[in-house]
Write an enzyme that holds these catalytic residues in place. Structure first.
Site, PDB file in Angstrom:
ATOM      1  N   GLY A 106      -0.490   4.490   6.188  1.00 24.27           N
ATOM      2  CA  GLY A 106       0.358   4.836   7.319  1.00 24.27           C
ATOM      3  C   GLY A 106      -0.026   6.136   7.989  1.00 24.27           C
ATOM      4  CG  ASN A 107      -2.813   8.754   6.032  1.00 27.98           C
ATOM      5  OD1 ASN A 107      -2.774   7.748   5.326  1.00 27.98           O
ATOM      6  ND2 ASN A 107      -3.922   9.406   6.252  1.00 27.98           N
ATOM      7  CE  LYS A 145       5.300  -1.539   1.641  1.00 24.74           C
ATOM      8  NZ  LYS A 145       4.135  -1.003   0.920  1.00 24.74           N
ATOM      9  CE  LYS A 164      -1.830   0.719   3.829  1.00 22.40           C
ATOM     10  NZ  LYS A 164      -1.107   1.256   2.660  1.00 22.40           N
ATOM     11  CE  LYS A 171      -2.675   4.012  -0.368  1.00 22.24           C
ATOM     12  NZ  LYS A 171      -1.261   3.632  -0.243  1.00 22.24           N
TER      13      LYS A 171
END
Length: 313
Positions: free
Chosen positions: A9-10, A122, A208, A266
């Protein structure tokens, strides 16, 4: 190589920034500068986050009270188009005109019996003070959990099971197209129980990184890279004893604990990909992308490793 990247998102909106189109485009431009050299040498699939964007669209929709706010699957489709448009344009400004691009609205199947629907985890949307979060819970029935010293909305995050647009993605890659796909984890869909092949959307968000891992695996990608605002995976993050992991095996990393709301998914995705394919996955900072691919930065996960190798600091 065929490289699948997942932009955190960054890459689109930094924490605390106003959610303006100008801010998002500036951040996408920065991401494009890191992606362009990679796209010039390799086949490239780009995934991305969309939590703040979906949250903003939901708030904007809630302000119009004559109709119900659009569900998350529809908002996810909207953000895939919006963000894909920006990525295409900014990458296109850096690469030869002849290189084609395509953004695909990517439907991903989830299981209606997934236990995630009973425990929303989430984060989506902006941050709130406690009293404002309580008000939205009363008015809209939203579920909130603490994120740092603030509160954010949470929704179910079921496992991705199938990428419906896999065939057109493969066709585009065969024609040297840069593909933006599975944005925000893809559009969550499921077959209605008891119905014969009746597909519909569902109110949830797919992680994601897990969606990008599934896509990378089914595309037989050579490398999966998850890009975030941390330069590597750390043990004891935020403590004086913190250490960056340079390389690790899926088994060793899976035995370690990482934050569920940030690095955990991740690491999970990287371990899944490396275990299932025998190929490498990596996690690191967007600015280090070329060095991550070369194995000189970030954290690389490989089934060929034994144990954990820490970075020299």
């Amino acid at each position: 190589m065929l490289i699948v990247t997942a932009l955190g998102g960054n890459a689109l909106l930094r924490r605390g920034e106003p959610m303006t189109a100008e801010n998002q485009r500036r951040n996408v431009r920065i991401a494009a500068e890191a992606l362009a050299p990679v796209a010039a040498e390799h086949q490239l699939v780009v995934g991305h986050g969309n939590g703040p964007q979906v949250g903003l669209l939901a708030l904007q929709g809630a302000a119009y009270t004559k109709v119900e706010t659009y569900p998350l699957d529809v908002l996810g489709a909207q953000t895939e188009g919006m963000i894909g448009y920006m990525i295409e344009q900014e990458l296109g400004n850096l690469l030869p005109f002849e290189r084609p691009f395509a953004t695909l609205l990517t439907m991903i199947e989830v299981d209606p019996a997934d236990p995630a629907f009973k425990n929303p985890t989430k984060f989506i949307g902006p941050i709130y003070a406690k009293d404002e979060a309580d008000r939205l819970t009363r008015e809209k029935g939203w579920v909130f959990k603490q994120d740092g010293d603030k509160w954010r909305r949470v929704v179910a995050s079921p496992e991705p099971k199938r990428v419906f647009e896999l065939r057109p993605i493969k066709w585009l890659l065969e024609h040297n197209t840069i593909v933006i796909a599975a944005g925000g984890g893809g559009i969550p869909t499921m077959y209605e129980p008891g119905a014969q092949r009746k597909l519909g959307g569902i109110e949830c968000v797919i992680d994601k990184d897990l969606a990008s891992e599934l896509l990378a695996r089914e595309l037989n990608a050579d490398l999966l890279v998850m890009l975030t605002d941390a330069d590597a995976v750390y043990v004891d993050w935020g403590k004086p004893t913190q250490k960056a992991i340079r390389r690790g095996s899926p088994e060793a990393l899976s035995a370690m604990q990482f934050a569920a709301g940030s690095m955990g998914p991740k690491v999970d995705a990287a371990c899944r990909f490396a275990s299932a394919t025998g190929k490498k996955a990596a996690i690191g900072a967007l600015a280090d992308l070329s060095r991550i691919i070369a194995g000189e930065a970030g954290t690389t996960v490989s089934a060929k490793e034994t144990g954990i190798v820490y970075a020299d600091r």
